[in-house]
Design a protein around this motif. Structure first.
Motif, mmCIF file in Angstrom:
data_model
loop_
_atom_site.group_PDB
_atom_site.id
_atom_site.type_symbol
_atom_site.label_atom_id
_atom_site.label_comp_id
_atom_site.label_asym_id
_atom_site.label_seq_id
_atom_site.Cartn_x
_atom_site.Cartn_y
_atom_site.Cartn_z
ATOM 1 N N UNK A 268 -22.607 6.451 29.211
ATOM 2 C CA UNK A 268 -22.201 5.837 30.472
ATOM 3 C C UNK A 268 -23.392 5.624 31.412
ATOM 4 N N UNK A 269 -23.251 4.659 32.328
ATOM 5 C CA UNK A 269 -24.184 4.506 33.434
ATOM 6 C C UNK A 269 -25.301 3.517 33.182
ATOM 7 N N UNK A 270 -26.167 3.381 34.225
ATOM 8 C CA UNK A 270 -27.327 2.493 34.191
ATOM 9 C C UNK A 270 -26.926 1.078 33.775
ATOM 10 N N UNK A 271 -25.941 0.517 34.456
ATOM 11 C CA UNK A 271 -25.491 -0.841 34.124
ATOM 12 C C UNK A 271 -26.245 -1.860 34.970
ATOM 13 N N UNK A 272 -27.552 -1.921 34.728
ATOM 14 C CA UNK A 272 -28.409 -2.890 35.404
ATOM 15 C C UNK A 272 -28.823 -3.965 34.404
ATOM 16 N N UNK A 273 -28.840 -5.209 34.846
ATOM 17 C CA UNK A 273 -29.223 -6.303 33.967
ATOM 18 C C UNK A 273 -28.125 -6.752 33.025
ATOM 19 N N UNK A 274 -26.940 -6.158 33.128
ATOM 20 C CA UNK A 274 -25.875 -6.491 32.169
ATOM 21 C C UNK A 274 -25.328 -7.904 32.379
ATOM 22 N N UNK A 275 -25.524 -8.465 33.573
ATOM 23 C CA UNK A 275 -25.006 -9.800 33.856
ATOM 24 C C UNK A 275 -26.044 -10.893 33.662
ATOM 25 N N UNK A 276 -27.236 -10.517 33.225
ATOM 26 C CA UNK A 276 -28.242 -11.530 32.931
ATOM 27 C C UNK A 276 -27.773 -12.410 31.769
ATOM 28 N N UNK B 94 -25.041 6.984 37.370
ATOM 29 C CA UNK B 94 -23.812 7.101 36.595
ATOM 30 C C UNK B 94 -23.970 7.616 35.185
ATOM 31 N N UNK B 95 -25.145 8.170 34.852
ATOM 32 C CA UNK B 95 -25.373 8.641 33.490
ATOM 33 C C UNK B 95 -24.816 10.056 33.286
ATOM 34 N N UNK B 96 -24.913 10.538 32.057
ATOM 35 C CA UNK B 96 -24.314 11.820 31.670
ATOM 36 C C UNK B 96 -24.743 12.943 32.618
ATOM 37 N N UNK B 97 -23.795 13.819 32.954
ATOM 38 C CA UNK B 97 -24.033 14.840 33.968
ATOM 39 C C UNK B 97 -24.271 16.240 33.403
ATOM 40 N N UNK C 173 -28.892 -3.231 27.983
ATOM 41 C CA UNK C 173 -28.574 -4.355 28.861
ATOM 42 C C UNK C 173 -27.129 -4.823 28.695
ATOM 43 N N UNK C 174 -26.316 -4.016 28.021
ATOM 44 C CA UNK C 174 -24.883 -4.298 27.890
ATOM 45 C C UNK C 174 -24.093 -3.319 28.752
ATOM 46 N N UNK C 175 -22.870 -3.678 29.158
ATOM 47 C CA UNK C 175 -22.014 -2.702 29.834
ATOM 48 C C UNK C 175 -21.798 -1.483 28.931
ATOM 49 N N UNK C 176 -21.608 -0.318 29.541
ATOM 50 C CA UNK C 176 -21.488 0.920 28.766
ATOM 51 C C UNK C 176 -20.412 0.828 27.691
#
Length: 577
Positions: A554-562, A370-373, A505-508
């Motif tokens: 935008x994108x790479x929203x992994x670990x944001x819910x830790x 989901x990162x910049x295209x 590690x935060x939402x975009x």
């Protein structure tokens, strides 16, 4: 022009504010990475040729100062006390070309990092540079334009380079104008506004622009202006430790990699993009191209740089670590991504496909997170093929079909790179590829001709499909690189749109919409400090509504819910890698 005192004070202020003013320490990067290796890496010639060095020394920047008055620190380049040419920073050197001492650049200019923590500057070799390359290019363009169009400026310039007589001044003006025409054509059409800023460059566009726009037109100018497009998809310079074993390179992963043959292809393309001389011509024989006509490629230098690159280990975190937090973060890192982890399927050390000269590569998954295209718009560009129309290399997939009058630039580049490499042993002799021969031919044929043919066959096998053509419907996938040394590579994501690992590690939507890019480092958040007192630029990061802007966070929203405690542990583990 500014008063000389004003220029001097400006240079003095820049000198005081850059990281060079702080105490410099070197990060630990393995036993093989010695001071001698570092010195070689900083100034090894690869074949790039910018301009006669006497010109560069004589030019005045727009503020009236000389480019070397502050060792180019104005642009973020780092001091090199061991430079064979005193005054030149890391990554810059002089080389002799046609009996002219020429300013050159090598890979360490873009791949040496320095960060500042509590008054100490930490030098990190192979790290992404925090330099402002576009400003340097633009200032050279402006300075030479002034020399050609301002009588007083030309008089000063001519005197400085020793052209005192009428004939020598006339010859100098013609020589400078000839040099300036392709340079100004490229800069005026390619450099974007707003610019790339500190720590970023659209290297792929500039490689495409130089090869297709300045090198393959008809002589004498060789320019095809219509092949040049704005370089408006900047990315952060990648770190290059462990790059030789990655199975792909370039952020979209379009370049095959993983052994010395493919490493040479990677680096030949890079040199052609940064002032390498490339003047392909058609032979008198039908369908035969002379790729190395007037070439400035330094094959021995490129192979030595690859040897040096293999010696650079990821930098070790130079500050204290909490062992208990590291152990907890290790467990989190190795969870699946859906559970907030990083390794499985993404950033783990995993075996990639074997190469012709290396059975052991690191797998570099290419994934759309989901990162910049924007960078993908570059890969799909096509161009007039100029003097290369109809050229091909039979029996080599990827470049075995004759170039059409208009074709993909990635194919033009591939043909240029592969043709140059395959021609080299025949053009310069077998010894030009001695390091590759020693790696790829452990059982060396005794007869010179058999040895040459065996090497050429290895090269042919290894250079199949060097560049992957973009899909008709791209997925905007990028490299998922191994995270060794990631703590030293801020800002993050391929386009440098997130200042710290903590912010990643935060939402975009919660990541900073703007931040300063410079050498001051925050070792708690792991990345760029909020305040940057020296050289810096401000990055304005777009949201997910502008994923194709080149600047989207935008994108790479992994670990944001830790939980906050888990994020802290994960950051501590990432510091330890």
């Amino acid at each position: 022009m500014k008063h000389p005192l004003t220029a001097f004070l400006a240079a003095l202020a820049a000198l005081a504010l850059t990281p060079a003013a702080a105490e410099v320490k070197y990060a630990s990067q393995g036993a093989q990475w010695t001071p001698a290796s570092r010195s070689d890496f900083y100034s090894r010639d690869q074949g790039a040729r910018i301009m006669p060095f006497a010109w560069f020394k004589a030019l005045k920047r727009p503020d009236g100062s000389g480019f070397l008055d502050d060792g180019m620190r104005h642009y973020g380049y780092l001091p090199n006390p061991d430079s064979p040419t005193p005054g030149l920073p890391v990554g810059f050197l002089t080389a002799s070309e046609n009996n002219v001492r020429t300013l050159s650049v090598t890979c360490s200019a873009c791949h040496t990092r320095q960060i500042e923590v509590e008054g100490v500057s930490w030098r990190i070799d192979g790290g992404p540079a925090l330099s402002d390359f576009q400003s340097l290019l633009a200032d050279i363009d402006s300075s030479v334009d002034t020399v050609l169009n301002n009588g007083a400026a030309f008089d000063d310039f001519a005197k400085a380079v020793g052209a005192n007589g009428e004939d020598s001044r006339k010859a100098l003006r013609e020589e400078v104008a000839t040099w300036f025409k392709p340079y100004h054509t490229l800069m005026s059409k390619a450099l974007p506004s707003p610019g790339w800023g500190v720590g970023r460059a659209d290297a792929v566009s500039m490689i495409f622009n130089r090869v297709a726009g300045l090198d393959i037109g008809q002589p004498p100018t060789r320019i095809i202006e219509g092949n040049i497009a704005p370089a408006n998809a900047p990315v952060r310079y990648p770190f290059i430790w462990k790059a030789p074993v990655q199975d792909t390179t370039q952020w979209p992963g379009f370049a095959r990699n993983g052994d010395d043959i493919l490493g040479l292809a990677r680096n030949v393309g890079e040199v052609y993009g940064v002032f390498g001389v490339y003047h392909p011509t058609q032979s008198i024989l039908p369908n035969i191209t002379n790729f190395l006509n007037d070439s400035s490629l330094n094959f021995a230098g490129l192979q030595q740089l690859e040897i040096l690159l293999k010696q650079i280990e990821p930098p070790k975190w130079p500050f204290a670590l909490d062992a208990a937090l590291v152990a907890k973060g290790d467990q989190i890192f190795h969870r699946s991504p859906k559970d907030g982890g990083c390794a499985k399927g993404c950033h783990e050390v995993a075996t990639g496909p074997a190469r012709v000269c290396n059975p052991d590569t690191w797998r570099t998954p290419i994934q759309d997170v989901g990162t910049d295209s924007k960078e993908y718009s570059v890969l799909g560009r096509d161009a007039d093929t100029g003097v290369l129309e109809g050229a091909s290399i039979p029996l080599l997939p990827g470049v075995d079909k004759p170039l059409k009058p208009r074709d993909k630039i990635i194919t033009i580049l591939g043909l240029s790179v592969i043709g140059s490499i395959l021609e080299a042993p025949l053009h310069f002799g077998l010894d030009v590829f001695r390091p590759i021969a020693e790696e790829c031919l452990p059982l060396r044929p005794a007869r010179p001709l058999a040895l040459k043919l065996a090497l050429v066959e290895k090269l042919r096998q290894g250079l199949k499909n060097v560049y992957k053509k973009p899909d008709a419907a791209p997925s905007f996938a990028y490299e998922s690189r191994v995270m060794r040394g990631i703590w030293a590579a801020a800002p993050y994501l391929h386009n440098g749109s997130v200042p710290t690992l903590s912010d990643l590690l935060k939402p975009a939507a919660e990541r900073p919409a703007s931040f300063k890019v410079g050498p001051a480092y925050d070792i708690e958040k792991v990345g760029l400090a909020a305040e940057q007192p020296g050289l810096n630029s401000t990055y304005a990061a777009d949201d997910c509504a502008k994923r194709d802007s080149g600047n989207s966070r935008c994108g790479h929203e992994f670990g944001v819910k830790l939980s906050p405690e888990e994020k802290k542990a994960l950051l501590e583990y990432l510091k330890s890698l």
